[in-house]
Design a protein around this motif. Sequence first.
Motif, mmCIF file in Angstrom:
data_model
loop_
_atom_site.group_PDB
_atom_site.id
_atom_site.type_symbol
_atom_site.label_atom_id
_atom_site.label_comp_id
_atom_site.label_asym_id
_atom_site.label_seq_id
_atom_site.Cartn_x
_atom_site.Cartn_y
_atom_site.Cartn_z
ATOM 1 N N LYS B 80 -9.630 -3.316 -7.913
ATOM 2 C CA LYS B 80 -9.336 -1.893 -8.163
ATOM 3 C C LYS B 80 -10.427 -0.982 -7.596
ATOM 4 O O LYS B 80 -10.853 -0.031 -8.260
ATOM 5 N N ASP B 82 -12.143 1.359 -4.245
ATOM 6 C CA ASP B 82 -11.710 2.281 -3.205
ATOM 7 C C ASP B 82 -12.666 2.155 -2.032
ATOM 8 O O ASP B 82 -13.855 2.434 -2.175
ATOM 9 N N LYS B 119 -13.841 -1.846 -9.521
ATOM 10 C CA LYS B 119 -13.606 -0.407 -9.705
ATOM 11 C C LYS B 119 -14.713 0.418 -9.048
ATOM 12 O O LYS B 119 -15.209 1.391 -9.627
ATOM 13 N N LYS B 238 -5.356 5.281 -19.008
ATOM 14 C CA LYS B 238 -5.024 4.261 -18.010
ATOM 15 C C LYS B 238 -3.519 4.091 -17.817
ATOM 16 O O LYS B 238 -3.034 3.955 -16.694
ATOM 17 N N PHE B 241 -1.292 5.769 -15.190
ATOM 18 C CA PHE B 241 -1.259 5.344 -13.785
ATOM 19 C C PHE B 241 -0.171 4.296 -13.516
ATOM 20 O O PHE B 241 0.199 4.075 -12.362
ATOM 21 N N TYR B 265 -1.051 8.670 -5.347
ATOM 22 C CA TYR B 265 -1.672 7.785 -6.330
ATOM 23 C C TYR B 265 -2.582 8.551 -7.293
ATOM 24 O O TYR B 265 -3.490 7.978 -7.890
ATOM 25 N N GLN B 282 -6.613 9.675 -4.330
ATOM 26 C CA GLN B 282 -6.022 8.626 -5.150
ATOM 27 C C GLN B 282 -6.918 8.360 -6.352
ATOM 28 O O GLN B 282 -8.131 8.495 -6.261
ATOM 29 N N ARG B 283 -6.253 8.035 -7.481
ATOM 30 C CA ARG B 283 -6.933 7.736 -8.751
ATOM 31 C C ARG B 283 -7.596 8.957 -9.384
ATOM 32 O O ARG B 283 -8.399 8.813 -10.309
ATOM 33 N N GLU B 299 -11.863 10.452 -6.086
ATOM 34 C CA GLU B 299 -11.473 9.252 -6.819
ATOM 35 C C GLU B 299 -12.098 9.263 -8.219
ATOM 36 O O GLU B 299 -13.277 9.569 -8.371
ATOM 37 N N ASN B 300 -11.291 8.863 -9.192
ATOM 38 C CA ASN B 300 -11.767 8.684 -10.570
ATOM 39 C C ASN B 300 -12.269 9.981 -11.202
ATOM 40 O O ASN B 300 -13.034 9.941 -12.162
#
Lengths: 479, 479
Positions: B80, B82, B119, B238, B241, B265, B282-283, B299-300
């Motif tokens: 998971k 990137d 991650k 979570k 997603f 995403y 994404q994410r 991301e995140n």
Amino acid sequence: MDQLKNLIESIITRVNVNLHEFVDVGPHLRTIVSQENLSSFYAFYGLTPTHPLHFKFSESCLSGTYFLGKCEVTRSVLYKSDIRGDELKRKGDVVKFEDMELKLYNDEFIAIRDSFLIKTLVHNKSHDPENLEKFAIRNTVALHWANIHGAPMDGCFLEPFATVDLTSAHNCAFGTHSYVQAGELSHTYVEPGRIWVKAEGAFEFDYKFPREILDKYVKYEPGKPPTGKMLDYVEERKADFIPIYSSVTQETQLNVPGSASLSPYAVVKGNCSVDENVLVCQRAYLEEASLGQGANAQENCYIVHSRLDGMNVTAHGGKIIHAHCGPNCFVGFNAFVHGTPENPVQVGKGCIIMPHTIIDADEPLEIPDGTLVWGFVGSKADLERNSIAISRLKEFSGETTFGDMSFSGSGKAFVDAFAHRIQHILEENGAYFESGDNGIGHAQQNNEMSFNIVQPYPDGPLKGLYPTVEISPAHLDMF
Amino acid sequence: MDQLKNLIESIITRVNVNLHEFVDVGPHLRTIVSQENLSSFYAFYGLTPTHPLHFKFSESCLSGTYFLGKCEVTRSVLYKSDIRGDELKRKGDVVKFEDMELKLYNDEFIAIRDSFLIKTLVHNKSHDPENLEKFAIRNTVALHWANIHGAPMDGCFLEPFATVDLTSAHNCAFGTHSYVQAGELSHTYVEPGRIWVKAEGAFEFDYKFPREILDKYVKYEPGKPPTGKMLDYVEERKADFIPIYSSVTQETQLNVPGSASLSPYAVVKGNCSVDENVLVCQRAYLEEASLGQGANAQENCYIVHSRLDGMNVTAHGGKIIHAHCGPNCFVGFNAFVHGTPENPVQVGKGCIIMPHTIIDADEPLEIPDGTLVWGFVGSKADLERNSIAISRLKEFSGETTFGDMSFSGSGKAFVDAFAHRIQHILEENGAYFESGDNGIGHAQQNNEMSFNIVQPYPDGPLKGLYPTVEISPAHLDMF
């Protein structure tokens, strides 16, 4: 789109060099699928622990196409086609040719080059002893719902619903809904609706659909998608596939035994059941369908409001609607067995519905056990004309007509060849699986499959083309 | 699973050879992600008309990982993560080193080998002038929500939430939630919660979270996923997603301007808006979020019940909750700006929230325009201690402490470096895009992206490993 357009023109030129005596494929291809559709769908390839794996794609458009096994695609357009390399020969296999034994140096692979395939199934393996390791499709065009089955092609044109089966073909054109199984062919034009099975020196089976009947079920005009009753049936159910292609993984409500496999890319509607050793392939369509032990539904099969009792083969593109098939029935490629609630079709035990047969019942039909059926059957009278008891055919030798079909040679050889083939298909599909490796086949091997997805360039001059992709096995003994 | 287990043991051995002075990574890795999870998720890579393309994966597990640009992965486990190769240097680029000018022979690529990343975000480019064409990550372990940003790694261990930024590191260990930007490091252990920015001969910024505070927000025990309030926040969201990863293509209800991009995403919940030139990766997770012109969410990032006025940078892993950020704010890597409806956080114009800052408001907080904030801030008193007016810092030179942070060197150099960096990030993200190629950046280039999906072997001894995959561009001038 410029490059995709250039690719299509390049294919047209290559194919025309082979086919100039019969056809200019340009007007057939340029408008038949919109550039937008060619750029809209992903390609997907199956990965299992058991199938040999090697994919190599380059300079191609693969929109909506499925791949399994070893395949190479170069400078081609494959639109919503199925390239199934799960029956290819393997390294070490021995092929007999006359009194010689030939051993394969490498795994066989499917090699598609300079070709344009639309909704076409490619399956089985090359039967050409001169090309053992390569099942080649080159400079070839195949249109909607064509089947290229164990048939290497060099410079061929298949119109919609045409099937070329176990036949190496060079510079041939196959008309709409024609079926050919002839070993080897070159510079031949097969007319639309001709059903032709020939084994040199053994037998020949020949039937031709009347043009007006053919047009009612499948009609093709150059450059346009085909029309007719068989197409309507498929088009009306197309939307049921959309949610399936939108998801990465599918859950099924159906209880699938461990020895059976149901592709996540098949539609299942209403109350369905599948028994042990059943195989349901991608793009099959089940609705209120019951599949008995060892039965199968291949690509583009529709089993709707129907029951298969067990050990039934439904070949690629076979459709069974409001029908009941007794055990060990065979329904051939692109056959259309179309009953209705008022006029159901009853197919007896061990019947053979020849490839491309169109049964469209105007009254309830009962096909007796052990019958061979061909051509067009709308009524009991048609059935009478276009069928024969297999036991009776087996005793025939010589030259005659049965109904609208002409036959010459040995009835026994014809029947034995069919029986042998059906047996072989059941074995390959895993219909006789017991446990361990005992009788293992597609039904068991497709059980654990993951799917990889390749998408085209979304924009720019390469829009609709796919990147160059090569996939090979992980090393087993790397650590 | 045998081969996947063997791969993990092989990585452990390789990394331990580098890191034996600090740590045995075996107990950290063997149980931290279940073998089942490592075999359950697909990897995906982005394809656009503008990003250079070359992926090569072999002997690896790529579960749930996203790739863009040029990457090679060998004998590694990426879970998971990137791997974003959209800021790599290109062929012909010129890099200055002291008085020398170095021209790149080839496009730079990310090369990950014998490593285990969980991650983890990998982004930016190598700043090592000795390795211009290769951003290498070798013999390295990075745990949950680590960031490897412009930081080639050889034999390193990053605990959860650690960020190594613009720093070449060799044989180093980075503790939980530590942040380092130091140019070059070797054989160094960076303690958990240390925030350390150093430019040789110019300035040094040093802060360390009190252990008890750190443990409350992110706590790590070897071999177990991290825990704490920041983790809880992420874990609770979570499930949002799941539908995103289950679909091949997403439709968004959000009105996204043509100059902005919203990754399919990313999660979008409730009433959100994005303005021109916005980038949502994404994410990223948006809920009741409003992103003004040129703002971004990497991301995140979690932007929840919050408003960004425009030209805001939210770096990888930054979280902004019940907050309002004035224009030109910067919120650094893994920062946690956590307001509540009762205690909202107001971030003034042009503020810099340092990477890894934890603001968890016990009372409403107002951060004045042009403030630099670091460390832990729960109350107004904390804010008073752990912040400084940027204009004041700019005038400082020498060695001192500001609140719990120690600083030495030139305040102006520090502020200028940050200002320059933020400017650069906005440019890269396309925040200043006008039209044509004018100011084009990620927001515009990610606009047309298709995603390819790679799945692992579903069963057998290779279960969880991915086939060998190589993807390269289609030829532009083939026809």
